[in-house]
Motif scaffolding. Structure first.
Motif, PDB file in Angstrom:
ATOM      1  N   GLY A 162       0.703  -1.184   0.183  1.00 28.73           N
ATOM      2  CA  GLY A 162       0.042  -0.111   0.192  1.00 28.73           C
ATOM      3  C   GLY A 162       0.901   1.172  -0.007  1.00 28.73           C
ATOM      4  N   ASN A 188      -4.305   2.870   8.681  1.00 31.20           N
ATOM      5  CA  ASN A 188      -4.706   1.506   8.428  1.00 31.20           C
ATOM      6  C   ASN A 188      -4.365   0.375   9.309  1.00 31.20           C
ATOM      7  OD1 ASN A 188      -6.375   2.446   6.318  1.00 31.20           O
ATOM      8  ND2 ASN A 188      -4.812   1.381   4.716  1.00 31.20           N
ATOM      9  N   TRP A 206      -4.729  -3.424 -12.887  1.00 30.31           N
ATOM     10  CA  TRP A 206      -5.403  -2.290 -11.967  1.00 30.31           C
ATOM     11  C   TRP A 206      -6.608  -1.755 -12.804  1.00 30.31           C
ATOM     12  CZ3 TRP A 206      -0.336   0.651  -9.812  1.00 30.31           C
ATOM     13  CH2 TRP A 206       0.205  -0.282  -8.699  1.00 30.31           C
ATOM     14  N   SER A 266     -10.309  -1.847 -12.054  1.00 32.60           N
ATOM     15  CA  SER A 266     -11.472  -0.426 -11.768  1.00 32.60           C
ATOM     16  C   SER A 266     -12.362  -0.522 -12.915  1.00 32.60           C
ATOM     17  CB  SER A 266     -10.457   0.697 -12.397  1.00 32.60           C
ATOM     18  OG  SER A 266      -9.735   1.444 -11.174  1.00 32.60           O
ATOM     19  N   PHE A 322     -11.647   6.651  -3.478  1.00 31.72           N
ATOM     20  CA  PHE A 322     -10.396   6.316  -3.497  1.00 31.72           C
ATOM     21  C   PHE A 322     -10.155   5.665  -1.715  1.00 31.72           C
ATOM     22  CE2 PHE A 322      -6.507   8.130  -1.348  1.00 31.72           C
ATOM     23  CZ  PHE A 322      -5.420   7.275  -2.115  1.00 31.72           C
ATOM     24  N   PRO A 371     -11.163   1.703  -1.282  1.00 25.06           N
ATOM     25  CA  PRO A 371     -10.118   0.734  -1.272  1.00 25.06           C
ATOM     26  C   PRO A 371      -8.692   0.962  -0.450  1.00 25.06           C
ATOM     27  CG  PRO A 371     -10.841   1.727  -3.321  1.00 25.06           C
ATOM     28  CD  PRO A 371     -11.606   2.223  -2.185  1.00 25.06           C
ATOM     29  N   LEU A 372      -8.431   2.097  -0.231  1.00 24.49           N
ATOM     30  CA  LEU A 372      -7.241   2.502   0.582  1.00 24.49           C
ATOM     31  C   LEU A 372      -7.362   1.684   2.085  1.00 24.49           C
ATOM     32  CD1 LEU A 372      -4.560   4.090   1.271  1.00 24.49           C
ATOM     33  CD2 LEU A 372      -6.192   5.855   2.251  1.00 24.49           C
ATOM     34  N   PHE A 378      -5.862  -3.641  -6.339  1.00 27.30           N
ATOM     35  CA  PHE A 378      -6.175  -2.398  -6.271  1.00 27.30           C
ATOM     36  C   PHE A 378      -6.965  -1.738  -7.560  1.00 27.30           C
ATOM     37  CE2 PHE A 378      -2.087  -1.227  -3.697  1.00 27.30           C
ATOM     38  CZ  PHE A 378      -2.658  -1.911  -2.609  1.00 27.30           C
ATOM     39  N   THR A 431      -6.870   3.885  -9.283  1.00 31.78           N
ATOM     40  CA  THR A 431      -6.375   5.236  -8.459  1.00 31.78           C
ATOM     41  C   THR A 431      -5.543   5.081  -7.410  1.00 31.78           C
ATOM     42  OG1 THR A 431      -8.279   4.792  -7.444  1.00 31.78           O
ATOM     43  CG2 THR A 431      -8.666   6.543  -9.020  1.00 31.78           C
ATOM     44  N   LEU A 432      -5.750   3.984  -6.518  1.00 30.60           N
ATOM     45  CA  LEU A 432      -4.873   3.232  -5.453  1.00 30.60           C
ATOM     46  C   LEU A 432      -3.711   3.031  -5.955  1.00 30.60           C
ATOM     47  CD1 LEU A 432      -4.833   2.960  -2.401  1.00 30.60           C
ATOM     48  CD2 LEU A 432      -5.733   1.053  -2.626  1.00 30.60           C
ATOM     49  N   TYR A 488      -1.439   6.058  -6.539  1.00 35.47           N
ATOM     50  CA  TYR A 488      -1.094   6.775  -5.468  1.00 35.47           C
ATOM     51  C   TYR A 488      -0.076   6.089  -4.717  1.00 35.47           C
ATOM     52  CZ  TYR A 488      -1.949   8.653  -0.777  1.00 35.47           C
ATOM     53  OH  TYR A 488      -1.627   8.967   0.523  1.00 35.47           O
ATOM     54  N   ASN A 489      -0.108   4.618  -4.767  1.00 30.59           N
ATOM     55  CA  ASN A 489       1.051   3.914  -4.100  1.00 30.59           C
ATOM     56  C   ASN A 489       2.468   4.379  -4.638  1.00 30.59           C
ATOM     57  OD1 ASN A 489      -0.307   2.665  -2.253  1.00 30.59           O
ATOM     58  ND2 ASN A 489      -0.271   0.633  -3.005  1.00 30.59           N
TER      59      ASN A 489
END
Lengths: 447, 268
Positions: A82, A92, B60, B64, B200, B203-204, B213, B216-217, B220-221
């Motif tokens: 993550g 988290n 991913w 989505s 977002f 899922p985060l 994932f 978007t996530l 971001y990672n």
């Protein structure tokens, strides 16, 4: 029959929350593990095949863990991933601890460890085979950080570190005929000369407080102390204020810029030659490479300026592999954490995948870290960092509310940079707010 | 007209910037004009972004599409049925149910993410496809829109006629009413598709397995570790460009229905 909808909305939220809270009756596994109470002596190998979950945001960590999985068919590790800690993962972790389903192991940065300890989220693996004996392999200061002030306890295995040194533009210094500074006094003098050459000697970060913490760390200060259950707060300690006053002077005289770090604007300052030095950690080598590609070959690395004659360096960043509370297999988890952070094969894979700078003295001698780096004119820059790592003071302690501390100090620093107050005043204010933040969490604060 | 032009420019500039940035080499990102091309590198960037991390980006994107595409479809069907029932059948508690649903519109998805996580943790379903999919198929706004639309566009006389012809209620709904409600349903689908695609936070909190994932996530990672892997800076940009393509496609395909859907309810 007329009920307004906001009320009902609130009612449905309340219903959901109640549902969430209702399932308190823990089933099976977690309940049993909690009973062990993290006693260091309970660390027996488990029978049969074991599978562990390990959360890390290190890019390419899967490949490293694959090596372990191949060699240990009985202890299989599954990687979870993550965003990095402060971008959501720590929150988290706390949610998962609350819900009773944290992973067995997780990556936690040094500055966040005390928070997890205070919330009782970690397992003491000090009694696990090989853990105590591994102490001598690690760089001195890292070990006290994972013991968190308890002599027989170990809450995590150090993974990587961020010893600090000074990146500087050799070409610009030579051209302008300015000596590369070795003390902070010379640094301030050089700053004036650099300003006459239309540059800034560096950028002072008002929002990423970790850099400032590293500077205070170098000066021998410490923001927190911990004796048993009582915490001391020293944001406004003598060393801390000394460093703050020094930088406050440079900001007042317009000798350093105060651009927000990690932005395009900031990259540009380094890429275009506006900023001449950066006192940063070992991983900063990558930041410059990616942010200032036009300056290839112009940068060098020197030890960071010192306050006196004695060499000392700060540290900025670094993380650990921690074992969470509730794991059923502390023995296997500890063995994996040790392998990941002390074995040569894992180190090589971690350096290859993510440029991690190991926390063991042996790991820092690996071939990948002793070669010249073309971007830095072929200089063997990691030698400078290895030497710096050995001079990092060991007394520094992180507190259990670092997120709040960073926010409060950053607010004060930003105000100071725009002319409202001074850095020292910001520290004094943060001292107050931190003390009350600790007290409001029921954490005793001493003098 | 001038105002329109200014706003169009205002909205399109970031997309233009994203497109330009995705065509550049990493070194040119900060040094060249951000709104105009330098060395064209788009193909290399696309190859790079699609192959990085064992080709995780296509996965991913697929996720989505599944979460948003299928999730929005189920949400539309449920919302359509629910709204229709509320509009066309009189039963005790109808207004109470409708008001509760309306209340749901006011609760931000972010506020529900943590309670949902705790509930899913109780049944051991966090970090699964379902933990993101199931909460996505609920659309209170869809129910609201479907009810309003069904009330105004499905005549009671038509339902009477269908019943006299011997059609059951379910058949009447699917073969008569749904056709009349299409514009509203497409609108619900679009709204829900975009909402899920951009959701977002859920899922985060729920997911820890990279293979689950949404895009978007995932991006971001990547963005949080650009310091360790410098080339990711460019991959995040290129990936973002790729990730808005499905949204544009869905909008273009459904635009016709969408426009009439928004308009029809208001002018009668």
């Amino acid at each position: 029959m007329k009920i307004t909808s906001p009320l009902l909305g609130a009612a449905s939220v309340a219903l959901l929350l109640t549902l969430a809270a209702c399932g308190g009756g823990d089933s099976g596994s977690e309940g049993a593990a909690e009973g062990d109470g993290g006693a260091a002596t309970d660390c027996e190998p488990s029978d049969g095949e074991v599978s562990l979950t390990f959360f890390s945001w290190v890019p390419g960590i899967e490949g490293v863990v694959d090596i372990w999985n191949e060699q240990n068919p009985d202890v299989q590790v599954e990687v979870q991933t993550g965003p990095n800690g402060n971008s959501g993962t720590y929150q988290n972790f706390f949610n998962q601890l609350e819900a009773g389903n944290p992973p067995d192991l997780g990556q936690i940065e040094f500055d966040a460890l005390p928070n997890f300890r205070v919330q009782d989220g970690l397992t003491d693996i000090g009694g696990c085979e090989g853990v105590m004996d591994s102490q001598e392999q690690f760089v001195d200061w890292t070990w006290s950080q994972v013991q968190l002030g308890e002599e027989d306890a170990v809450y995590a295995i150090p993974q990587d570190t961020g010893p600090m040194a000074m990146f500087y533009r050799e070409d610009l210094f030579t051209e302008a005929g300015i000596e590369v500074p070795t003390t902070w006094e010379e640094y301030a003098a050089a700053a004036e000369q650099v300003r006459e050459n239309d540059g800034y000697i560096t950028n002072f970060s008002t929002s990423d407080i970790n850099q400032f913490a590293g500077l205070v760390w170098q000066a021998g200060g410490s923001w927190f102390g911990n004796e048993g259950d009582t915490w001391q707060v020293g944001l406004d300690s003598e060393e801390s204020v000394q460093v703050a006053d020094y930088w406050n002077g440079l900001i007042q005289d317009d000798l350093v810029s105060t651009l927000p770090p990690w932005t395009t604007e900031w990259d540009n300052a380094y890429n275009s030659g506006d900023a001449w030095t950066w006192v940063s950690a070992v991983w900063g080598a990558n930041s410059i490479m990616s942010g200032a590609p036009d300056t290839e070959g112009d940068w060098r690395v020197a030890p960071m300026p010192t306050w006196g004659d004695e060499q000392a360096a700060g540290n900025w960043g670094g993380s650990t592999t921690a074992v969470f509370k509730g794991t059923e297999h502390p023995h296997e988890a500890a063995q994996f954490a040790l392998w990941l952070n002390t074995s040569e094969e894992a180190h090589e894979a971690l350096i290859e995948a993510a440029n991690l700078y190991p926390a063991t003295t042996e790991g820092q001698q690996l071939p990948a870290l002793s070669e010249g780096v073309p971007f830095y004119g072929g200089q063997e820059i990691y030698e400078v960092f290895t030497e710096a790592g050995a001079t990092v003071p060991t007394d520094w302690t992180w507190g259990p509310t670092m997120t709040q501390v960073y926010n409060d100090v950053s607010d004060g620093f930003s105000a100071a940079a725009s002319g409202n107050g001074s850095l020292a005043e910001a520290l004094a204010a943060a001292q107050e707010s931190t003390t009350s933040a600790l007290e409001s969490q029921g954490i005793p604060v001493g003098e | 007209m001038l105002v329109l032009g200014v706003f169009t420019l205002y909205f399109l500039t970031p997309i233009w910037w994203l497109f330009i940035a995705a065509t550049k080499e990493r070194g040119d990102l900060t040094t060249t004009n951000p709104l105009w091309f330098s060395d064209l590198n788009l193909v290399e960037n696309l190859q790079g972004v699609f192959s990085y991390g064992d080709g995780i980006l296509p996965r991913w994107l697929l996720n989505s599409v599944l979460y948003a595409g299928v999730g929005a479809l189920v949400a539309t069907v449920l919302a359509g049925m629910c709204g229709y029932a509320l509009a066309k059948y009189a039963f005790p508690g109808r207004e109470v149910i409708f008001n509760v649903v309306l209340g749901g519109v006011l609760v931000p998805a972010t506020a529900l993410a943590l309670p949902l996580f705790l509930i899913f943790a109780q049944v051991g379903a966090t970090n699964t496809f379902w933990s993101v999919f199931l909460p996505s198929i609920v659309s209170p706004f869809g129910v609201y829109l479907a009810r309003i639309y069904a009330a105004s566009s499905v005549p009671d006389e038509l339902l009477e006629a269908a019943r006299l012809d011997g059609a059951g209620e379910v058949r009447t709904f699917f073969s008569v009413s749904v056709r009349l409600m299409v514009p509203a349903l497409v609108t619900v689908y679009l709204f829900q598709f975009v909402a899920i695609w951009n959701n977002f936070f859920l899922p985060l909190i729920m997911l820890r397995d990279e293979r689950l994932f949404p895009v978007t996530l995932g991006l971001y990672n990547w963005n949080t570790v650009v310091n360790q892997v410098p080339e990711l800076r460019l991959y995040v940009l290129t990936g973002s460009l790729v990730s808005i393509v499905p949204l544009i496609v869905v909008f273009l395909l459904l635009q016709r229905f969408w426009r009439s859907g928004l308009g029809t309810g208001s002018v009668k």
